[in-house]
Design a protein around this motif. Structure first.
Motif, PDB file in Angstrom:
ATOM      1  N   UNK A   1       3.981  10.105  -0.363  1.00  0.00           N
ATOM      2  CA  UNK A   1       4.051  11.457   0.172  1.00  0.00           C
ATOM      3  C   UNK A   1       4.626  11.417   1.562  1.00  0.00           C
ATOM      4  N   UNK A   2       5.952  11.478   1.651  1.00  0.00           N
ATOM      5  CA  UNK A   2       6.612  11.459   2.942  1.00  0.00           C
ATOM      6  C   UNK A   2       7.495  12.681   3.082  1.00  0.00           C
ATOM      7  N   UNK A   3       7.500  13.329   4.224  1.00  0.00           N
ATOM      8  CA  UNK A   3       8.428  14.443   4.440  1.00  0.00           C
ATOM      9  C   UNK A   3       9.856  13.978   4.256  1.00  0.00           C
ATOM     10  N   UNK A   4      10.688  14.842   3.685  1.00  0.00           N
ATOM     11  CA  UNK A   4      12.070  14.464   3.400  1.00  0.00           C
ATOM     12  C   UNK A   4      13.015  15.311   4.238  1.00  0.00           C
TER      13      UNK A   4
ATOM     14  N   UNK B   1      -3.981  18.735  -9.109  1.00  0.00           N
ATOM     15  CA  UNK B   1      -4.348  17.484  -8.453  1.00  0.00           C
ATOM     16  C   UNK B   1      -4.760  17.740  -7.001  1.00  0.00           C
ATOM     17  N   UNK B   2      -4.074  18.687  -6.361  1.00  0.00           N
ATOM     18  CA  UNK B   2      -4.400  18.996  -4.973  1.00  0.00           C
ATOM     19  C   UNK B   2      -5.795  19.628  -4.876  1.00  0.00           C
TER      20      UNK B   2
ATOM     21  N   UNK C   1      -1.298  15.500   2.962  1.00  0.00           N
ATOM     22  CA  UNK C   1      -1.347  15.988   1.580  1.00  0.00           C
ATOM     23  C   UNK C   1      -1.357  17.516   1.585  1.00  0.00           C
ATOM     24  N   UNK C   2      -2.114  18.109   2.509  1.00  0.00           N
ATOM     25  CA  UNK C   2      -2.116  19.571   2.630  1.00  0.00           C
ATOM     26  C   UNK C   2      -0.739  20.080   3.068  1.00  0.00           C
ATOM     27  N   UNK C   3      -0.072  19.325   3.933  1.00  0.00           N
ATOM     28  CA  UNK C   3       1.260  19.731   4.368  1.00  0.00           C
ATOM     29  C   UNK C   3       2.226  19.803   3.184  1.00  0.00           C
ATOM     30  N   UNK C   4       2.163  18.821   2.311  1.00  0.00           N
ATOM     31  CA  UNK C   4       3.084  18.799   1.177  1.00  0.00           C
ATOM     32  C   UNK C   4       2.728  19.864   0.147  1.00  0.00           C
ATOM     33  N   UNK C   5       1.446  20.213   0.041  1.00  0.00           N
ATOM     34  CA  UNK C   5       1.067  21.334  -0.814  1.00  0.00           C
ATOM     35  C   UNK C   5       1.648  22.636  -0.260  1.00  0.00           C
ATOM     36  N   UNK C   6       1.640  22.776   1.068  1.00  0.00           N
ATOM     37  CA  UNK C   6       2.224  23.965   1.704  1.00  0.00           C
ATOM     38  C   UNK C   6       3.741  23.998   1.492  1.00  0.00           C
ATOM     39  N   UNK C   7       4.374  22.833   1.538  1.00  0.00           N
ATOM     40  CA  UNK C   7       5.819  22.765   1.287  1.00  0.00           C
ATOM     41  C   UNK C   7       6.128  23.231  -0.136  1.00  0.00           C
TER      42      UNK C   7
END
Length: 355
Positions: free
Chosen positions: A37-40, A176-177, A288-294
């Motif tokens: 889970x890395x920002x792209x 999953x989140x 993980x919350x950041x990627x759910x927001x994305x």
């Protein structure tokens, strides 16, 4: 190629998750592999891993088919329905002998890999009496009855399996989140039980302070609005905001130059907004919350812009969206996925049932 984009567009290098395991037979094989889970950043986007257990086979088949001029031309002209329905698979009969030979070899290798996987699973259970051939039926991305030849049936099965598996990708990630949030809350409360009253109040106070601090952030622009895109134009692209041009913006962020903004390219546009709320260097911020927001931002933009619902944004769709009132005067955007609140509610429902 457009087919590559359509089949792989759902896959993003974001949240770690597993798709539904196959349930037809007693062999426990996940349909996806764990992902990081890395920002792209948009400039760093490369060919993503679909996460499917037959990912490598899927990519190799696509690469071989794209070497055939006739099939490549058909792919360029095909629409989503032609691909999903299997009509495109019939064109396999017209590809060159050289391409068919390569596809046959790929299928033999894939069948061999699946047999090895089954053998390893059976050996681990010390079950020698089961029929390997019958167990191949659980793999629906190829025709196991003809293990030596790649036929139109194989291409049809591969397309339908990948499309079916990947169309549920977002839903699975949300589920999953929610499980992740429930477990995180459960662990926090279990930890509080181990503390005395004084320490417990101190920890609760820290927790509430952290939440307030997290909510105190710069304004987050509405995803897909003019303000949001202009911010990317200025801060990421390094261009004068007064010169903002939607058509130029589209071409700049169509990283693979295929004429579409796919889901991965769209998600890369939200990094600046997310960085207003989440700092990867801050241990208190949950990535993980950041990627759910994305994901939530991308789903919102797709719902607004992707008018034909093929999960790809064309230049025409993009330009039409920039003419809408919502683009110029959007509603405010509230951070915090509903999944978080749902997870908390589910945790309380679950905990209330505990003795």
């Amino acid at each position: 190629m457009r087919w590559r984009t359509i089949l792989l567009q759902y896959c993003i290098l974001l949240v770690t998750c597993l798709l539904t395991a196959l349930q037809a037979v007693p062999i426990d094989i996940d349909k996806t592999k764990v992902q990081n889970t890395h920002p792209v950043e948009s400039a760093k986007i490369g060919p993503p891993d679909t996460g499917l257990y037959y990912d490598e086979y899927l990519k190799q088949v696509i690469e071989v088919l794209e070497t055939d001029q006739h099939f490549r031309e058909k792919l360029q002209k095909a629409d989503v329905e032609e691909i999903k329905s299997g009509r495109l698979s019939k064109e396999l009969d017209l590809v060159s002998h050289h391409v068919r030979t390569k596809l046959d070899e790929l299928k033999r290798q894939e069948v061999g890999r699946l047999r090895m996987l089954i053998k390893a699973k059976l050996d681990s259970f010390q079950d020698k009496g089961m029929d390997h051939q019958s167990l191949l039926k659980q793999f629906d991305h190829l025709n196991h009855l003809n293990p030596d030849k790649f036929e139109s049936t194989d291409l049809d099965m591969l397309i339908k399996a990948a499309t079916s598996d990947l169309e549920d990708y977002d839903k699975t990630r949300h589920e999953e989140f929610k499980k992740y949030e429930m477990m995180k809350e459960h662990e926090r409360r279990e930890y509080l039980k181990t503390l005395n009253e004084e320490k417990r109040k101190e920890e609760e106070s820290k927790f509430e302070e952290m939440k307030k601090k997290h909510e105190n952030h710069p304004k987050v622009n509405h995803p897909g609005s003019k303000d949001q895109l202009k911010e990317v134009w200025e801060e990421t692209d390094g261009l004068d905001p007064d010169d903002f041009d939607p058509k130029t913006f589209f071409k700049l962020h169509d990283v693979n130059s295929d004429g579409f903004l796919d889901e991965q390219e769209l998600e890369a546009l939200f990094t600046k907004e997310l960085e207003k709320v989440y700092d990867p260097k801050n241990e208190e911020d949950d990535m993980v919350e950041m990627e759910e927001e994305r994901l939530r931002m991308r789903e919102h933009v797709m719902n607004e812009v992707d008018t034909n619902k093929d999960r790809l944004v064309t230049l025409e769709e993009f330009l039409k969206a920039t003419e809408k009132k919502e683009f110029l005067e959007p509603d405010s955007w509230e951070m915090g996925s509903p999944s978080v609140a749902q997870a908390g509610a589910q945790w309380h429902d679950h905990s209330s049932l505990q003795p």
